[in-house]
Design a protein around this motif. Structure first.
Motif, short mmCIF file in Angstrom:
data_model
loop_
_atom_site.label_atom_id
_atom_site.label_comp_id
_atom_site.label_asym_id
_atom_site.label_seq_id
_atom_site.Cartn_x
_atom_site.Cartn_y
_atom_site.Cartn_z
N GLY A 1 0.82 -1.21 0.00
CA GLY A 1 0.00 0.00 0.00
C GLY A 1 0.85 1.26 0.00
N ALA A 2 1.92 1.26 0.80
CA ALA A 2 2.79 2.44 0.88
C ALA A 2 3.49 2.68 -0.45
CB ALA A 2 3.81 2.25 1.99
N GLN A 3 3.87 1.60 -1.12
CA GLN A 3 4.55 1.77 -2.41
C GLN A 3 3.58 2.30 -3.46
OE1 GLN A 3 6.87 -1.61 -3.59
NE2 GLN A 3 7.19 -0.82 -5.69
N ALA A 4 2.31 1.80 -3.48
CA ALA A 4 1.31 2.29 -4.44
C ALA A 4 1.03 3.77 -4.19
CB ALA A 4 0.03 1.47 -4.34
N THR B 1 1.80 13.17 -9.38
CA THR B 1 1.23 14.51 -9.19
C THR B 1 2.29 15.59 -9.26
OG1 THR B 1 1.47 14.51 -6.79
CG2 THR B 1 -0.56 13.54 -7.71
N GLY B 2 3.52 15.27 -8.94
CA GLY B 2 4.61 16.24 -8.98
C GLY B 2 4.69 17.13 -7.75
N ASP B 3 3.85 16.87 -6.72
CA ASP B 3 3.89 17.67 -5.50
C ASP B 3 5.09 17.22 -4.67
OD1 ASP B 3 3.49 18.78 -2.94
OD2 ASP B 3 1.32 18.88 -3.29
N ALA B 4 6.08 18.11 -4.56
CA ALA B 4 7.33 17.76 -3.88
C ALA B 4 7.10 17.46 -2.40
CB ALA B 4 8.35 18.88 -4.05
N ALA B 5 6.25 18.23 -1.73
CA ALA B 5 6.02 18.04 -0.29
C ALA B 5 5.36 16.70 -0.03
CB ALA B 5 5.16 19.19 0.26
N LEU B 6 4.34 16.38 -0.84
CA LEU B 6 3.69 15.07 -0.66
C LEU B 6 4.65 13.93 -0.98
CD1 LEU B 6 0.14 15.78 -2.19
CD2 LEU B 6 0.77 15.52 0.23
N LEU B 7 5.53 14.14 -1.96
CA LEU B 7 6.48 13.09 -2.32
C LEU B 7 7.46 12.82 -1.18
CD1 LEU B 7 7.31 11.26 -4.66
CD2 LEU B 7 8.90 13.03 -5.39
N ARG B 8 7.91 13.89 -0.51
CA ARG B 8 8.81 13.70 0.64
C ARG B 8 8.09 12.96 1.75
NH1 ARG B 8 10.34 19.02 -0.57
NH2 ARG B 8 9.00 19.82 1.11
N ALA C 1 5.60 10.81 1.49
CA ALA C 1 5.40 9.40 1.11
C ALA C 1 6.71 8.62 1.26
CB ALA C 1 4.88 9.33 -0.34
N ARG C 2 7.81 9.26 0.84
CA ARG C 2 9.11 8.58 0.97
C ARG C 2 9.47 8.33 2.44
NH1 ARG C 2 11.96 12.02 -1.66
NH2 ARG C 2 11.69 11.04 -3.71
N GLN C 3 9.15 9.31 3.31
CA GLN C 3 9.46 9.15 4.73
C GLN C 3 8.64 8.02 5.35
OE1 GLN C 3 8.75 12.66 7.05
NE2 GLN C 3 9.82 11.86 8.85
N ARG C 4 7.37 7.91 4.90
CA ARG C 4 6.54 6.82 5.42
C ARG C 4 7.11 5.46 5.05
NH1 ARG C 4 0.73 4.73 3.33
NH2 ARG C 4 0.29 3.34 5.09
N MET C 5 7.60 5.31 3.84
CA MET C 5 8.20 4.06 3.42
C MET C 5 9.44 3.72 4.25
SD MET C 5 7.86 4.44 -0.73
CE MET C 5 8.72 2.92 -1.04
N THR C 6 10.23 4.75 4.56
CA THR C 6 11.44 4.53 5.37
C THR C 6 11.06 4.06 6.76
OG1 THR C 6 12.62 6.24 4.13
CG2 THR C 6 13.51 5.61 6.29
N LEU C 7 10.04 4.68 7.37
CA LEU C 7 9.61 4.29 8.70
C LEU C 7 9.06 2.87 8.74
CD1 LEU C 7 7.93 7.62 9.88
CD2 LEU C 7 10.15 6.68 10.57
#
Length: 489
Positions: free
Chosen positions: A170-173, A181-188, A190-196
């Motif tokens: 789910g996190a990867q999807a 979407t190209g939203d840099a803030a949302l991308l950061r 999402a990436r942080q959630r995957m790391t956690l």
């Protein structure tokens, strides 16, 4: 009256008369002896000053005048030392010839380390500081397990199980959608959630659990098809690069050990081979049944040859701290206190009370009562101590005037004594001679060893040589000063 009866009567009369005469003579001799020995009849012959009166059986009990001691024994006077200097140290004086006959050996208290090892037994155990716990960072399902079991030895990175983690999928999807979407803030975010969640990239929700270190699997709690909760322990792996050797040390000896003391271990499994290590810890609790402390030793385990459960013989080197040491044979234990016999210049001796510590290798540690460089008697001291006791001489207390003695070359008296002898043995610093009497100092013919101040004196001599030699008597003992072959120049 018959002849036989008259003869018996005459013999009886003669025997009675003889007895009376003998008794009178004995009585006269006794009176003469008593008169001659009576203090009232003798002229005073000793004008020395009386320090006090004492009973030789109780030398520490002093009285101001004559009489009976507390034991009911007649007391004798203790005189001031005749002919000694006013500032001479207290003690008894023994001439050089008597010291030689006693076999007294004078040594110095010196600083050093006790090197005598203590040998105990122990067993090999896991080094539990090198333990890795493998846990599930996210909840999931076990899809596959590898052929592992508790007790297996595995290398670092060995696979244990494959997990399917739905939350990762789910996190990867979500990450892929945000990236479009190209939203840099949302991308950061999402990436942080995957790391956690423990993801390291695009995994498709699947991951393989591997061992972080090489070693032995102690526990394994993963089976195919089971559900794993977040934080659940899958396995425990204990490294084998180092192991612990737990040795049981008697409680009475444990006080001599320190963390960091070197250790040598031997095992029956590896004859002729030894393993070096150091004391890593001394556990705080004693074993009540055996009265021992556990000493933990850390050993390198190259190749994993040392297996937990093996027994070992352990030589524990004692603490290498600098200590004041004397030969153990110099220590006199009376049961009430501990003494050594001090040796002062001029053949004067005095007991000194000391407090002793650890003993090992023929040496005893002196904790108090003696200073570095002070000279003591290492053999024959019991006879000298008896002489001091009979003289009523008190031992120097522990809080007495023990002062460090400067390290100086031995003082020579300048008097050289000569005699003839035969060489019995030679080493670089001494020579053993079987020699004739030395009347000047009262020595009989004997075999003894002489110190050699200059080893060049012995060059060219061998066992069996007949020699004429000269020696001096410094405080360190008889010292050879010159030697020539008999008949030589």
């Amino acid at each position: 009256m018959s002849g036989t009866t008259m003869t018996r009567a005459r013999l009886a009369t003669a025997a009675g008369a003889l007895a009376l005469v003998a008794g009178g003579i004995g009585f006269g001799i006794a009176r003469l002896g008593n008169t001659a020995g009576s203090p009232m009849q003798q002229a005073p012959t000793d004008q020395r000053k009386i320090l006090y009166w004492y009973d030789p059986m109780i030398p520490a009990e002093h009285h101001d005048g004559p009489g009976l001691s507390s034991m009911g024994m007649k007391m004798i006077p203790r005189y001031a030392d005749n002919g000694s200097a006013a500032n001479a140290p207290p003690g008894v004086t023994i001439d050089a010839a008597s010291i030689q006959r006693l076999g007294a050996r004078i040594v110095s208290a010196e600083r050093g380390a006790l090197t005598n090892p203590m040998t105990v037994t122990g067993s090999i155990d896991f080094n539990e500081r090198n333990l890795a716990v493998v846990q599930a960072r996210s909840a999931g399902f076990v899809q596959r397990v590898y052929a592992r079991a508790p007790g297996d030895v595995v290398p670092a990175g060995a696979p244990l199980a494959d997990l399917l983690v739905p939350e990762w999928a789910g996190a990867q999807a979500e990450y892929e959608a945000v990236r479009r979407t190209g939203d840099a803030a949302l991308l950061r975010a999402a990436r942080q959630r995957m790391t956690l969640l423990g993801m390291t990239g695009s995994t498709g929700g699947r991951t393989t659990i591997r061992t972080p270190i090489g070693g032995v699997i102690k526990t394994l709690s993963v089976r195919q098809g089971m559900t794993m909760a977040q934080g659940q322990t899958l396995a425990e792996v204990n490294g084998l690069g180092t192991v612990w050797l737990n040795a049981a040390v008697p409680e009475a000896s444990a006080g001599t050990l320190r963390v960091g003391v070197p250790v040598t271990a031997t095992l029956a499994a590896f004859p002729g081979e030894s393993f070096a290590g150091r004391v890593a810890a001394i556990l705080p609790q004693a074993q009540a049944e055996t009265r021992t402390l556990t000493v933990r030793i850390e050993l390198a385990n190259k190749g994993g040859r040392l297996r937990p459960g093996m027994f070992a013989s352990v030589a524990l080197g004692q603490d290498a701290r600098d200590r004041l040491l004397v030969p153990s044979e110099a220590v006199i234990r009376t049961g009430r206190r501990t003494l050594v016999m001090l040796a002062s210049p001029g053949g004067r001796f005095r007991p000194a009370e000391v407090r002793i510590g650890t003993e090992g290798g023929g040496k005893t540690e002196i904790l108090a009562g003696l200073a570095d460089g002070e000279k003591i008697v290492a053999s024959g001291q019991f006879l000298i101590d008896s002489e001091a006791s009979l003289a009523g001489l008190d031992a120097r207390p522990i809080s007495g005037d023990a002062k460090p003695q400067p390290k100086q070359p031995s003082a020579s008296t300048g008097q050289v004594y000569e005699t003839l002898g035969s060489v019995e043995a030679i080493d670089p610093r001494s020579i053993t001679l079987s020699h004739q009497p030395v009347p000047a100092i009262g020595w009989p013919a004997m075999t003894m060893t002489f110190r050699v101040a200059d080893p060049a004196l012995l060059r060219g001599y061998k066992k069996g040589d007949r020699v004429r030699f000269g020696f001096e008597q410094p405080s360190e003992g008889p010292t050879l000063r010159r030697i020539v072959r008999e008949g030589g120049r």
